[in-house]
Design a protein around this motif. Structure first.
Motif, PDB file in Angstrom:
ATOM      1  N   ALA A  38      11.384   9.363  -9.568  1.00 36.32           N
ATOM      2  CA  ALA A  38      12.157   9.417 -10.354  1.00 36.32           C
ATOM      3  C   ALA A  38      12.888  10.852 -10.781  1.00 36.32           C
ATOM      4  N   PHE A  39      12.198  11.983 -10.502  1.00 40.62           N
ATOM      5  CA  PHE A  39      12.686  13.150 -10.642  1.00 40.62           C
ATOM      6  C   PHE A  39      13.760  13.681  -9.505  1.00 40.62           C
ATOM      7  N   GLU A  40      13.303  13.144  -8.255  1.00 38.93           N
ATOM      8  CA  GLU A  40      14.104  13.134  -7.292  1.00 38.93           C
ATOM      9  C   GLU A  40      15.672  12.591  -7.343  1.00 38.93           C
ATOM     10  N   GLU A  41      15.677  11.264  -8.018  1.00 36.15           N
ATOM     11  CA  GLU A  41      16.992  10.676  -8.356  1.00 36.15           C
ATOM     12  C   GLU A  41      17.586  11.590  -9.676  1.00 36.15           C
ATOM     13  N   ARG A  42      17.010  12.249 -10.537  1.00 40.66           N
ATOM     14  CA  ARG A  42      17.515  12.837 -11.762  1.00 40.66           C
ATOM     15  C   ARG A  42      17.239  14.290 -11.548  1.00 40.66           C
ATOM     16  N   SER A  43      17.684  15.089 -10.658  1.00 40.16           N
ATOM     17  CA  SER A  43      17.569  16.530 -10.416  1.00 40.16           C
ATOM     18  C   SER A  43      17.773  17.309 -11.677  1.00 40.16           C
ATOM     19  N   ASP A  44      18.462  16.913 -12.575  1.00 42.47           N
ATOM     20  CA  ASP A  44      18.874  17.756 -13.761  1.00 42.47           C
ATOM     21  C   ASP A  44      17.878  17.621 -14.878  1.00 42.47           C
ATOM     22  N   LEU A  45      16.734  16.933 -14.542  1.00 37.46           N
ATOM     23  CA  LEU A  45      15.514  17.053 -15.420  1.00 37.46           C
ATOM     24  C   LEU A  45      14.554  17.393 -14.804  1.00 37.46           C
ATOM     25  N   PHE A  46      13.301  17.819 -15.434  1.00 36.27           N
ATOM     26  CA  PHE A  46      12.173  18.143 -15.103  1.00 36.27           C
ATOM     27  C   PHE A  46      11.015  17.904 -15.844  1.00 36.27           C
ATOM     28  N   LEU A  47       9.886  18.044 -15.283  1.00 39.90           N
ATOM     29  CA  LEU A  47       8.431  17.546 -15.710  1.00 39.90           C
ATOM     30  C   LEU A  47       7.988  18.755 -16.475  1.00 39.90           C
ATOM     31  N   VAL A  48       7.606  18.765 -17.778  1.00 35.29           N
ATOM     32  CA  VAL A  48       6.815  19.916 -18.315  1.00 35.29           C
ATOM     33  C   VAL A  48       5.641  19.465 -18.568  1.00 35.29           C
ATOM     34  N   ASP A  49       5.096  18.328 -18.875  1.00 34.24           N
ATOM     35  CA  ASP A  49       3.694  17.927 -19.000  1.00 34.24           C
ATOM     36  C   ASP A  49       3.414  16.420 -18.508  1.00 34.24           C
ATOM     37  N   PHE A  50       2.119  16.007 -18.164  1.00 31.82           N
ATOM     38  CA  PHE A  50       1.877  14.756 -17.593  1.00 31.82           C
ATOM     39  C   PHE A  50       0.217  14.630 -17.823  1.00 31.82           C
ATOM     40  N   LYS A  51       0.225  13.805 -18.698  1.00 39.77           N
ATOM     41  CA  LYS A  51      -1.408  13.567 -18.862  1.00 39.77           C
ATOM     42  C   LYS A  51      -1.669  11.953 -18.878  1.00 39.77           C
ATOM     43  N   MET A  52      -2.943  11.728 -18.601  1.00 34.48           N
ATOM     44  CA  MET A  52      -3.435  10.529 -18.272  1.00 34.48           C
ATOM     45  C   MET A  52      -4.775  10.536 -19.423  1.00 34.48           C
ATOM     46  N   GLY A  53      -4.842   9.703 -20.432  1.00 32.25           N
ATOM     47  CA  GLY A  53      -5.742   9.814 -21.519  1.00 32.25           C
ATOM     48  C   GLY A  53      -6.776   8.679 -21.174  1.00 32.25           C
ATOM     49  N   ALA A  54      -7.880   8.575 -22.094  1.00 29.71           N
ATOM     50  CA  ALA A  54      -8.519   7.428 -22.186  1.00 29.71           C
ATOM     51  C   ALA A  54      -7.723   6.070 -22.507  1.00 29.71           C
ATOM     52  N   GLY A  55      -8.200   4.958 -21.662  1.00 27.53           N
ATOM     53  CA  GLY A  55      -7.563   3.631 -21.807  1.00 27.53           C
ATOM     54  C   GLY A  55      -6.246   3.857 -20.940  1.00 27.53           C
ATOM     55  N   ASN A  56      -6.091   4.541 -20.031  1.00 28.83           N
ATOM     56  CA  ASN A  56      -4.785   4.586 -19.221  1.00 28.83           C
ATOM     57  C   ASN A  56      -3.497   5.094 -20.142  1.00 28.83           C
ATOM     58  N   GLU A  57      -3.739   5.720 -21.282  1.00 28.64           N
ATOM     59  CA  GLU A  57      -2.907   6.051 -21.983  1.00 28.64           C
ATOM     60  C   GLU A  57      -1.947   7.360 -21.163  1.00 28.64           C
ATOM     61  N   ILE A  58      -0.637   6.923 -20.777  1.00 23.40           N
ATOM     62  CA  ILE A  58       0.191   7.811 -20.033  1.00 23.40           C
ATOM     63  C   ILE A  58       1.259   8.549 -20.989  1.00 23.40           C
ATOM     64  N   LYS A  59       1.092   9.839 -20.914  1.00 26.49           N
ATOM     65  CA  LYS A  59       2.144  10.774 -21.759  1.00 26.49           C
ATOM     66  C   LYS A  59       2.532  11.646 -20.819  1.00 26.49           C
ATOM     67  N   VAL A  60       4.055  11.426 -21.114  1.00 24.83           N
ATOM     68  CA  VAL A  60       5.171  12.374 -19.957  1.00 24.83           C
ATOM     69  C   VAL A  60       5.948  13.106 -20.900  1.00 24.83           C
ATOM     70  N   ILE A  61       6.158  14.417 -20.641  1.00 32.47           N
ATOM     71  CA  ILE A  61       6.968  15.161 -21.429  1.00 32.47           C
ATOM     72  C   ILE A  61       8.091  15.876 -20.525  1.00 32.47           C
ATOM     73  N   ILE A  62       9.386  15.588 -20.922  1.00 34.80           N
ATOM     74  CA  ILE A  62      10.312  16.184 -19.829  1.00 34.80           C
ATOM     75  C   ILE A  62      11.405  16.988 -20.546  1.00 34.80           C
ATOM     76  N   ASP A  63      11.946  17.859 -19.976  1.00 35.81           N
ATOM     77  CA  ASP A  63      13.006  18.631 -20.346  1.00 35.81           C
ATOM     78  C   ASP A  63      14.190  18.586 -19.311  1.00 35.81           C
ATOM     79  N   GLY A  64      15.369  19.096 -19.799  1.00 32.82           N
ATOM     80  CA  GLY A  64      16.311  18.881 -18.778  1.00 32.82           C
ATOM     81  C   GLY A  64      17.375  20.300 -18.963  1.00 32.82           C
ATOM     82  N   ASP A  65      18.158  20.432 -17.991  1.00 31.35           N
ATOM     83  CA  ASP A  65      19.035  21.855 -17.988  1.00 31.35           C
ATOM     84  C   ASP A  65      20.177  21.386 -19.228  1.00 31.35           C
TER      85      ASP A  65
END
Length: 155
Positions: free
Chosen positions: A13-40
């Motif tokens: 997805a980031f290859e498709e949207r190069s104006d955005l970038f990953l700040v943080d990615f976490k997998m919590g208990a119970g497969n809770e996915i948390k993604v924090i993004i930022d962009g230019d």
């Protein structure tokens, strides 16, 4: 297994949207996915939806029970990556270095190695009584920054 699949989907997805970038990615208990993004140019709700769908629509809910949350880096979040500093040139930052020196000033410049901030302060005159306003400048490398935040002003 799930974490690797999610990382792969985010990378695509980031290859498709190069104006955005990953700040943080976490997998919590119970497969809770948390993604924090930022962009230019900032992050819109539709950008968060794009990444949520890029993951959610490519995982089988029968195989994995998960939840996903995609957020933009908040205005009060610390800056972590050179791209975040570069996009904030011209704004006021508060920077704390590894020796706990704290300064607040205008972000004059940022590149892949570090940043420069400037600010004005009142100091005693070299000769005579009274004070004079002087402009200070501080240049430091990213590895010397302990924390940096954009100073939010309400006019």
């Amino acid at each position: 297994m799930l974490k690797e699949k999610v990382e792969k989907l985010l990378k695509e997805a980031f290859e498709e949207r190069s104006d955005l970038f990953l700040v943080d990615f976490k997998m919590g208990a119970g497969n809770e996915i948390k993604v924090i993004i930022d962009g230019d140019d900032g992050v819109k709700l539709s950008d968060c939806m794009f990444f949520s769908r890029a993951v959610e629509h490519n995982l089988d809910r029968e195989e994995y029970d998960f939840s996903i949350e995609v957020l933009s880096a908040g205005a009060s979040s610390p800056l972590s990556f050179p791209r975040q500093f570069i996009k904030n040139v011209g704004r006021d930052l508060q920077i704390v270095d590894r020796e706990k020196r704290t300064e607040t000033g205008l972000l004059k410049g940022a590149n892949e190695e570090g940043v420069t901030i400037t600010w004005k302060t009142r100091e005693p005159k070299p000769i005579g009584k009274g004070k004079v306003t002087v402009e200070k400048e501080w240049t430091l490398k990213y590895e010397d920054i302990k924390q940096a935040k954009v100073v939010i002003k309400f006019n």
